[in-house]
Design an enzyme around this catalytic site. Structure first.
Site, PDB file in Angstrom:
ATOM      1  N   PHE A  74       0.878  -1.182   0.000  1.00  0.00           N
ATOM      2  CA  PHE A  74       0.000   0.000   0.000  1.00  0.00           C
ATOM      3  C   PHE A  74       0.905   1.219   0.000  1.00  0.00           C
ATOM      4  CE2 PHE A  74       0.664  -1.960   4.110  1.00  0.00           C
ATOM      5  CZ  PHE A  74       1.160  -0.934   4.897  1.00  0.00           C
ATOM      6  N   PHE A  76       2.817   3.885   1.539  1.00  0.00           N
ATOM      7  CA  PHE A  76       4.022   3.566   0.781  1.00  0.00           C
ATOM      8  C   PHE A  76       4.827   2.562   1.579  1.00  0.00           C
ATOM      9  CE2 PHE A  76       2.794   7.881  -0.416  1.00  0.00           C
ATOM     10  CZ  PHE A  76       2.711   7.731  -1.788  1.00  0.00           C
TER      11      PHE A  76
END
Ligand code: CUA
Length: 156
Positions: A74, A76
Site C-alpha cells: 500500500f 508507501f
C-alpha cells in the site's frame, strides 16, 4: 529517392520487429489476459484486510525450511516490512495491493513482479545465500514511492 539496398533491409527488419513486438503484446493482452504472475487469483482490493490470508500478513512455515510469506502493499509500505528466515529457505510469496499498482522486486534475485490491485501475485524464491535482501517497489506509485521498501534477513 534512392535508398541503399542495405538500408532497405534494415528498414524491413526494423519494421518487422515492431510487428513481432506488437503481436507479442496483443497475444499477452487478449489471448492470455495480461495479469501478474499468479493462478489468476483475484481479490477485492477494498477488503484486503478482511480477506484471508491477507487479514494476517506474515510468514507461515509450511514445510521443511519452506515458507509462505503473505504480504500486502500500500502507499508507501509493505506489510510485514521485515522478515527473518534461515539460509536455504524456500519462500512462496503471495502479494496483493490495497490501493494502486506497486512493484515487488527483491534486489539481487530474479524476483520481480507487478502487484496490481484486485490480483494476487505469487512468486517463489529459494534464499541460498545469507544476508539482508531489499524488497523494493519498482512501479511509481506516488510521492513516497522512493521510500517504499521492506527487508528479508536470511540468517546462517
Ligand atoms: Cu509502491 Cu512505488
Amino acid at each position: 529517392m534512392h535508398v541503399h539496398r542495405y538500408e532497405k533491409w534494415w528498414l524491413l527488419f526494423g519494421g518487422g520487429m515492431l510487428l513481432v513486438f506488437i503481436a507479442v503484446i496483443a497475444v499477452n493482452a487478449f489471448a492470455m489476459g495480461m495479469a501478474p504472475p499468479s493462478h489468476m487469483e483475484t481479490i477485492d482490493p477494498a477488503k484486503v484486510d478482511q480477506t484471508p490470508p491477507f487479514d494476517k500478513p506474515g510468514l507461515k512455515k509450511i514445510g521443511d525450511n519452506e515458507y509462505e510469506l503473505v504480504m500486502t502493499s500500500f502507499v508507501f509500505a509493505f506489510q510485514p516490512n521485515m522478515v527473518e528466515i534461515p539460509k536455504g529457505a524456500k519462500v512462496h510469496f503471495k502479494v496483493t495491493s490495497k490501493d494502486v499498482v506497486h512493484g515487488f522486486q527483491i534486489a539481487g534475485t530474479n524476483v520481480n513482479v507487478m502487484v496490481v490491485p484486485g490480483h494476487i501475485s505469487t512468486v517463489t524464491h529459494t534464499f541460498d545465500t545469507a544476508g539482508t535482501y531489499l524488497i523494493l517497489c519498482n512501479e511509481y506509485c506516488g510521492a513516497g514511492h522512493h521510500v517504499m521498501a521492506a527487508q528479508i534477513v536470511v540468517k546462517e
